[in-house]
Design a protein around this motif. Sequence first.
Motif, PDB file in Angstrom:
ATOM      1  N   ALA A 159      -1.865  10.395   0.282  1.00  0.00           N
ATOM      2  CA  ALA A 159      -0.310   9.785   1.289  1.00  0.00           C
ATOM      3  C   ALA A 159      -0.781   9.215   2.938  1.00  0.00           C
ATOM      4  O   ALA A 159       0.429   8.440   3.680  1.00  0.00           O
ATOM      5  CB  ALA A 159       0.828  10.879   1.310  1.00  0.00           C
ATOM      6  N   THR A 160      -1.263   9.557   3.905  1.00  0.00           N
ATOM      7  CA  THR A 160      -1.455   9.627   5.197  1.00  0.00           C
ATOM      8  C   THR A 160      -2.756   8.702   4.653  1.00  0.00           C
ATOM      9  O   THR A 160      -3.732   8.198   6.200  1.00  0.00           O
ATOM     10  CB  THR A 160      -1.793  11.068   5.315  1.00  0.00           C
ATOM     11  N   TRP A 161      -3.758   8.268   3.657  1.00  0.00           N
ATOM     12  CA  TRP A 161      -4.571   7.938   3.939  1.00  0.00           C
ATOM     13  C   TRP A 161      -4.487   6.579   4.114  1.00  0.00           C
ATOM     14  O   TRP A 161      -4.000   5.250   3.502  1.00  0.00           O
ATOM     15  CB  TRP A 161      -6.059   7.481   2.656  1.00  0.00           C
ATOM     16  N   ASP A 162      -5.377   5.599   5.305  1.00  0.00           N
ATOM     17  CA  ASP A 162      -5.116   3.963   5.556  1.00  0.00           C
ATOM     18  C   ASP A 162      -5.741   3.237   5.374  1.00  0.00           C
ATOM     19  O   ASP A 162      -5.636   2.522   5.538  1.00  0.00           O
ATOM     20  CB  ASP A 162      -4.991   3.611   7.035  1.00  0.00           C
ATOM     21  N   GLY A 163      -6.572   3.590   4.151  1.00  0.00           N
ATOM     22  CA  GLY A 163      -7.011   2.823   3.554  1.00  0.00           C
ATOM     23  C   GLY A 163      -7.849   2.138   3.641  1.00  0.00           C
ATOM     24  O   GLY A 163      -8.481   1.367   3.377  1.00  0.00           O
ATOM     25  N   SER A 164      -9.170   2.728   4.536  1.00  0.00           N
ATOM     26  CA  SER A 164      -9.746   2.184   4.788  1.00  0.00           C
ATOM     27  C   SER A 164     -11.038   3.608   5.303  1.00  0.00           C
ATOM     28  O   SER A 164     -10.524   4.289   5.032  1.00  0.00           O
ATOM     29  CB  SER A 164     -10.411   1.670   6.956  1.00  0.00           C
ATOM     30  N   LEU A 210       0.814  -1.195  -0.070  1.00  0.00           N
ATOM     31  CA  LEU A 210      -0.323  -0.178  -0.077  1.00  0.00           C
ATOM     32  C   LEU A 210       1.101   1.344   0.058  1.00  0.00           C
ATOM     33  O   LEU A 210       0.291   2.477  -0.632  1.00  0.00           O
ATOM     34  CB  LEU A 210      -1.163  -0.039   0.968  1.00  0.00           C
ATOM     35  N   GLU A 211       1.979   1.190   0.831  1.00  0.00           N
ATOM     36  CA  GLU A 211       3.197   2.706   0.506  1.00  0.00           C
ATOM     37  C   GLU A 211       3.295   2.574  -0.517  1.00  0.00           C
ATOM     38  O   GLU A 211       3.492   3.225  -0.696  1.00  0.00           O
ATOM     39  CB  GLU A 211       3.740   1.882   1.937  1.00  0.00           C
ATOM     40  N   GLN A 212       3.684   1.514  -1.329  1.00  0.00           N
ATOM     41  CA  GLN A 212       4.099   1.296  -2.822  1.00  0.00           C
ATOM     42  C   GLN A 212       3.757   2.393  -3.462  1.00  0.00           C
ATOM     43  O   GLN A 212       3.175   2.967  -4.353  1.00  0.00           O
ATOM     44  CB  GLN A 212       4.575   0.684  -3.518  1.00  0.00           C
TER      45      GLN A 212
END
Length: 395
Positions: free
Chosen positions: A220-225, A200-202
């Motif tokens: 860049a700061t989205w935690d994916g949820s 996810l970071e990549q």
Amino acid sequence: MGIIDGRPLGLAGEDAAQARLESDVIFGCVFLGFLHDALRQGVVLCWDVDPADPPAQVEQGIQALQAVLERLVALTGIHTDTVRVGQSPRYEPARRQIAIAAVSRPHGDDAARQARRQIQWTPEVEQRITELLDNDPLMEQNLDAEFGAYYGIVDHPDNTNPLVISSVRRLIPYADEGGRWNRRVPGHGLIHYDDPAWTLEQARQLPKQAGSTETAARIATWDGSGHVCGYCHGMVWAVAQVRCNFPDGRPFELGLGRNTHKLASCFGCSTFLHANGLAPSSMHLGRSDSWVPLPEGEDGVAVFNLGLGNEARHPGIVAGLNAAWATHVAGWLVAGTRIAAQDTARVPAEVRAVARTLQREAIARGRDTRAVANLFLDALTVHQKDLHRLMRFVG
């Protein structure tokens, strides 16, 4: 199920196979309904393959595209010679070369392939684009790393200080904009979120949409949820700019960067154009990964107005463009399910079964056309080439 009934699906094994099957059927039904509608109206449809491939691969691509389209046309039951297949004009992306990717034109104009050559560049447009490439360090750094670097712009004599608009990544809450499928996996919708070779970071750091006006820190700061990531393409922004600021203008895309070759519009943008009375000079069946229409909420600041001295949001115009898109896509989806569910000779049994379930779900969502059209957007978050979806759809 999964996409159709809202059940979460993982990224591997049977879950991945189910997501792919539903994505194939949803996409295929929308495409089939779109095709039937356009052929019934006598609209000339042109599809191109990537000219950057080796000659033998280009020829194979043309043959595969031709075969799929012939089977889909046969499913519509309409005899026509208005479907064209060929090779996109090759774009040789020298660092300062500017190429027209796809020009939108009114329905019924048979000069599909000539449209892109009718643009007359003004010195102001040339200067503005050159300055953009020369002076924007983000563009300079990332442009050649992008695949599919298409930027929207408007051809109009009053557009003397044009803004070249890239795709813009959007984080859409699952409950908003008619409701979206929550797959319940990290980074849902972000390019490469479903590729096991990427973290996810990549994926967050991928040099994509170099000229985007988005706040970079947001992704860049989205935690994916909590949200699904979507991509509003430059052509869609250019359509909005025409309707809001230059009613007599013509929206089109520029191909920029060394990794952009096809001078054609993706199918997501093509649905938006056709739904709003326009058509691209050419289409491709590459990728429409996580495509979305225009934002209408707080993240819908009128990007296309920046630099024009007019910061009005034009919410009514934007909402109207999206409503037309949703109405047409919902209609195309329902029409496609009716055709696919009944054709036992040319549609695989598992596709027919899913098409019947899809038809019931569309009927259950009733008059909420955006909720029905969002099934198409949800299918596009299962990333794959659109041609491959259609190949499986017709077996």
